[in-house]
Structure formats: structure tokens, C-alpha cells
Scaffold this active site. Structure first.
Site, PDB file in Angstrom:
ATOM      1  CE  LYS A  73      -4.406  -1.546   2.027  1.00 57.20           C
ATOM      2  NZ  LYS A  73      -5.460  -1.112   3.126  1.00 57.20           N
ATOM      3  CG  ASP A 109      -8.336   0.684   3.604  1.00 62.18           C
ATOM      4  OD1 ASP A 109      -9.179  -0.022   2.987  1.00 62.18           O
ATOM      5  OD2 ASP A 109      -7.170   0.572   3.418  1.00 62.18           O
TER       6      ASP A 109
HETATM    7  P1  NAP Z   1      -1.107  -3.391  10.864  1.00 62.13           P
HETATM    8  O1  NAP Z   1      -0.480  -2.082  10.177  1.00 62.13           O
HETATM    9  O2  NAP Z   1      -0.050  -4.518  11.208  1.00 62.13           O
HETATM   10  O3  NAP Z   1      -1.362  -2.717  12.668  1.00 62.13           O
HETATM   11  C1  NAP Z   1      -1.706  -3.653  13.255  1.00 62.13           C
HETATM   12  C2  NAP Z   1      -1.683  -2.918  14.877  1.00 62.13           C
HETATM   13  O4  NAP Z   1      -2.232  -3.700  15.939  1.00 62.13           O
HETATM   14  C3  NAP Z   1      -0.633  -2.095  15.325  1.00 62.13           C
HETATM   15  O5  NAP Z   1      -1.116  -0.743  16.020  1.00 62.13           O
HETATM   16  C4  NAP Z   1      -0.310  -2.875  16.392  1.00 62.13           C
HETATM   17  O6  NAP Z   1       0.693  -2.338  17.570  1.00 62.13           O
HETATM   18  C5  NAP Z   1      -1.367  -3.419  16.976  1.00 62.13           C
HETATM   19  N1  NAP Z   1      -1.075  -4.888  17.665  1.00 62.13           N
HETATM   20  C6  NAP Z   1      -0.572  -5.998  17.000  1.00 62.13           C
HETATM   21  N2  NAP Z   1      -0.426  -6.831  18.079  1.00 62.13           N
HETATM   22  C7  NAP Z   1      -0.741  -6.395  19.340  1.00 62.13           C
HETATM   23  C8  NAP Z   1      -0.508  -6.590  20.696  1.00 62.13           C
HETATM   24  N3  NAP Z   1      -0.569  -7.957  20.898  1.00 62.13           N
HETATM   25  N4  NAP Z   1      -1.011  -5.848  21.569  1.00 62.13           N
HETATM   26  C9  NAP Z   1      -1.284  -4.515  21.287  1.00 62.13           C
HETATM   27  N5  NAP Z   1      -1.504  -4.074  20.045  1.00 62.13           N
HETATM   28  C10 NAP Z   1      -1.213  -4.906  19.193  1.00 62.13           C
HETATM   29  O7  NAP Z   1      -2.355  -3.954  10.637  1.00 62.13           O
HETATM   30  P2  NAP Z   1      -3.727  -3.309   9.890  1.00 62.13           P
HETATM   31  O8  NAP Z   1      -3.626  -3.170   8.335  1.00 62.13           O
HETATM   32  O9  NAP Z   1      -3.429  -1.614  10.507  1.00 62.13           O
HETATM   33  O10 NAP Z   1      -4.660  -3.815  10.166  1.00 62.13           O
HETATM   34  C11 NAP Z   1      -5.377  -4.030  11.808  1.00 62.13           C
HETATM   35  C12 NAP Z   1      -6.682  -4.618  11.948  1.00 62.13           C
HETATM   36  O11 NAP Z   1      -7.647  -3.898  11.128  1.00 62.13           O
HETATM   37  C13 NAP Z   1      -6.559  -6.066  11.557  1.00 62.13           C
HETATM   38  O12 NAP Z   1      -7.535  -6.945  12.384  1.00 62.13           O
HETATM   39  C14 NAP Z   1      -7.427  -5.971   9.998  1.00 62.13           C
HETATM   40  O13 NAP Z   1      -7.895  -7.288   9.820  1.00 62.13           O
HETATM   41  C15 NAP Z   1      -8.333  -5.010  10.198  1.00 62.13           C
HETATM   42  N6  NAP Z   1      -8.583  -4.255   8.979  1.00 62.13           N
HETATM   43  C16 NAP Z   1      -9.854  -4.198   8.533  1.00 62.13           C
HETATM   44  C17 NAP Z   1     -10.325  -3.839   7.496  1.00 62.13           C
HETATM   45  C18 NAP Z   1     -11.781  -3.490   7.011  1.00 62.13           C
HETATM   46  O14 NAP Z   1     -11.996  -3.229   5.952  1.00 62.13           O
HETATM   47  N7  NAP Z   1     -12.658  -3.911   7.973  1.00 62.13           N
HETATM   48  C19 NAP Z   1      -9.364  -2.748   6.721  1.00 62.13           C
HETATM   49  C20 NAP Z   1      -8.133  -3.155   6.920  1.00 62.13           C
HETATM   50  C21 NAP Z   1      -7.664  -3.970   8.149  1.00 62.13           C
HETATM   51  P3  NAP Z   1       2.326  -1.959  17.407  1.00 62.13           P
HETATM   52  O15 NAP Z   1       2.361  -0.747  16.096  1.00 62.13           O
HETATM   53  O16 NAP Z   1       2.662  -1.660  18.358  1.00 62.13           O
HETATM   54  O17 NAP Z   1       2.998  -3.251  16.585  1.00 62.13           O
END
Ligand code: NAP
Length: 287
Positions: A73, A109
Site C-alpha cells: 500500500k 479504507d
Molecule cells: P497493522 O498495520 O499490522 O497494525 C496492527 C496494529 O495492531 C498495530 O497498531 C499494532 O501495534 C497492534 N497490535 C498487534 N498486536 C498487538 C498486541 N499483541 N497488543 C497490542 N497491540 C497490538 O495492521 P492493519 O492493516 O492496521 O490492520 C489492523 C486490523 O484492522 C486487522 O485486524 C485487520 O484485519 C483490520 N482491518 C480491517 C479492514 C476492514 O475493511 N474492515 C481493513 C484493514 C484492516 P504496534 O504498532 O505496537 O505493533
């Protein structure tokens, strides 16, 4: 419902890795068939090291457009001819339109998240919003909320620097929105939630393989006027959303955001509204 590929079929792609689990091909192809539009949506496994070649191929093959997902992205931006100001502010692109030989990048998004709330009668103007997580999804959603008139956004993240970075973008570009970054900790989260209107989980806690986890451990942390949203849609009811329901809160999963980000992209490529009710009720059975 019939859908035939013809000599004039326009191609839409999805570039990412891994992508075999994606719901986007099902959603877009069902919508094309429903409306009788001569388009087809296909996935293309694309890792960082072959992204440039794949984008060149998209140009050469004259596709109508493509979605971009993890891990591409951010990197795709430098390969495009134009990026919308909002996508530039967000710092990533999830949708590309190929128009008159030019590749134009959008980010749908955050718009998808806000559109889903609006459809449910929830308006973000003037709202105080608390978010857990500061990854790519959080960034799109937080910046869109600020652009759309949220009064205050507090972002709590395990890695506080990432929350600070998003808040800096908001402060620099959207002076009407107060932004605060905090290191994620349950006590601080509890404190911030007392004054909040909307809570958003954008961490992966609650999603496979962490289904038994939640950023919130007890319904006592939530007041019953709080709207609790989880960007996760698989499982459809995360532990957080179950706790929110116990507290009497309105609880919303991420399926609507996923569908509406796709609907925004669908409109960009085809100029036509996606049949969202059909997709929700007949394709994803989310009644
Ligand atoms: P990402 O960039 O990998 O970010 C993950 C986030 O989760 C970061 O803030 C990370 O914290 C945090 N995290 C991961 N493990 C953790 C833990 N054990 N304790 C506390 N915080 C934790 O992923 P993303 O693309 O933003 O996606 C995040 C979520 O949104 C996912 O569940 C994904 O499926 C969902 N999502 C949904 C849609 C939709 O259309 N509904 C679209 C995109 C994503 P750190 O920064 O400290 O690592």
C-alpha cells in the site's frame, strides 16, 4: 445470475500477498454480475520485490484499475502518475484507476469506515473518538475521521511513536481536530473512554489466532452510550464486541467498512454505485 468473459471485458486486479483469503473478488464479481457490467476482478500474488513489474504489467495490459493490499500500500505510491491529496496525507493507496494511460491512486479504507457509520445513522462531526492501534488501517481511519469533522481523536498504541506520527499528520493538516497519542495501557484506555463517543479497535487482537484476546477486559470499562467498533470482521463478533454488548453498547464489526471501501473503489472504476444491500444480504449474508 450469469457472468461471461467477453472480448471487451475490462479487468480489475488485486495486488498483494497473501491474497487467496480476500473477500474482494467475491464481492466485486458478484456486483458486476448483478448489474450486468462487463468487468472481471482477479487476484495477482504480488510481493514487494515484484511490485514494480506487476504495476508495469497492469499498464501494458490496459486494466481498468486495481486494489492494492499488504504489503504494497505504501510502496505503490511512487509507481503511480497521481495520488489524491487524501491518500497522500494517509500515506498509502488501496485503489488505483487507469484512465487515459495514467495511474491514479486513492485510499478508500477510511471513507469505507465513515460511510458504514453514516449508513447506521452515526455521524462523526463533533465526536470524541478513542482508537486502539496505530497501524495502516488506523492511519486511514483516523485521518478520514479528522477530515470529516471529528472534534477529538485519542490514539493509544503499544508502540507509541506510531500513534504520535498519525497525530502529527492530523495536527498539521486538520486544525479543527484535536489529536492525542498515548501508549496503550488498559488503565489509560479506561480513563480516555469515559469521555468518548466512539471507540475503535484497529489492533489485530480478537482476530485469528488471537480470538480470545481483547484490548478491553471488562464491560465496566465502557459506558452504555459508547459506540464500539472493531475493524475485524472475521470472526464477526470479536471478544471486544461481546464485551461491548454486555455493557449495553452499540457494537459494530468491520464488515461494513470492508464492503464500503470496496463500494467506493467500485464507483471509481465503473462510475456506478455498487449494489451494497445485495452484497451485504445475499453475498455475505450479514443480515
Ligand atoms: P497493522 O498495520 O499490522 O497494525 C496492527 C496494529 O495492531 C498495530 O497498531 C499494532 O501495534 C497492534 N497490535 C498487534 N498486536 C498487538 C498486541 N499483541 N497488543 C497490542 N497491540 C497490538 O495492521 P492493519 O492493516 O492496521 O490492520 C489492523 C486490523 O484492522 C486487522 O485486524 C485487520 O484485519 C483490520 N482491518 C480491517 C479492514 C476492514 O475493511 N474492515 C481493513 C484493514 C484492516 P504496534 O504498532 O505496537 O505493533
Amino acid at each position: 445470475m450469469n457472468h461471461w468473459i467477453t472480448g471487451r471485458t475490462k479487468l480489475i486486479g488485486l495486488l498483494g500477498y497473501p491474497i487467496s483469503h480476500s473477500l474482494s473478488p467475491t464481492m466485486h464479481n458478484a456486483a458486476f454480475a448483478y448489474l450486468g457490467l462487463d468487468y472481471a476482478y482477479l487476484t495477482f500474488d504480488t510481493k514487494e520485490d515484484n511490485l514494480a513489474d506487476v504495476v508495469t504489467a497492469m499498464r501494458v495490459l490496459n486494466v481498468r484499475g486495481f486494489n492494492v493490499t499488504m504489503p504494497n500500500k505504501k510502496n505503490v505510491m511512487q509507481l503511480l502518475d497521481e495520488v489524491t491529496p487524501e491518500a497522500r496525507m494517509i500515506g498509502s493507496v488501496n485503489t488505483v484507476l487507469h484512465e487515459n494511460g495514467r495511474l491514479i491512486g486513492y485510499n478508500t479504507d477510511g471513507k469505507g469506515y465513515v460511510h458504514d457509520l453514516v449508513e447506521k445513522g452515526i455521524f462523526v462531526t463533533g465526536k470524541r473518538i478513542v482508537m486502539a492501534g496505530a497501524g495502516g488501517a488506523a492511519r486511514s481511519v483516523a485521518i478520514q475521521l479528522a477530515v470529516d469533522g471529528a472534534a477529538e481523536i485519542v490514539i493509544l498504541n503499544r508502540t507509541a511513536d506510531k500513534a504520535v506520527e498519525i497525530c502529527n499528520v492530523i495536527r498539521k493538516n486538520v486544525s479543527t481536530c484535536k489529536a492525542e497519542a498515548v501508549e496503550l495501557d488498559e488503565n489509560k484506555l479506561k480513563e480516555k473512554l469515559k469521555e468518548a463517543d466512539i471507540f475503535i479497535n484497529s489492533t489485530g487482537l480478537g482476530m485469528h489466532p488471537n480470538e480470545d484476546q481483547s484490548v478491553i477486559s471488562s464491560p465496566d470499562m465502557l459506558h452504555q452510550d459508547l459506540i464500539v467498533t472493531d475493524l475485524i470482521y472475521k470472526p464477526s463478533k470479536t471478544k471486544l464486541l461481546r464485551i461491548a454488548e454486555q455493557a449495553g453498547c452499540k457494537a459494530i464489526n468491520g464488515l461494513g467498512m470492508m464492503i464500503w471501501q470496496g463500494a467506493e473503489a467500485f464507483k471509481i472504476w465503473t462510475g456506478v454505485d455498487m449494489p451494497v444491500d445485495y452484497i451485504k444480504n445475499e453475498v455475505f449474508d450479514s443480515k
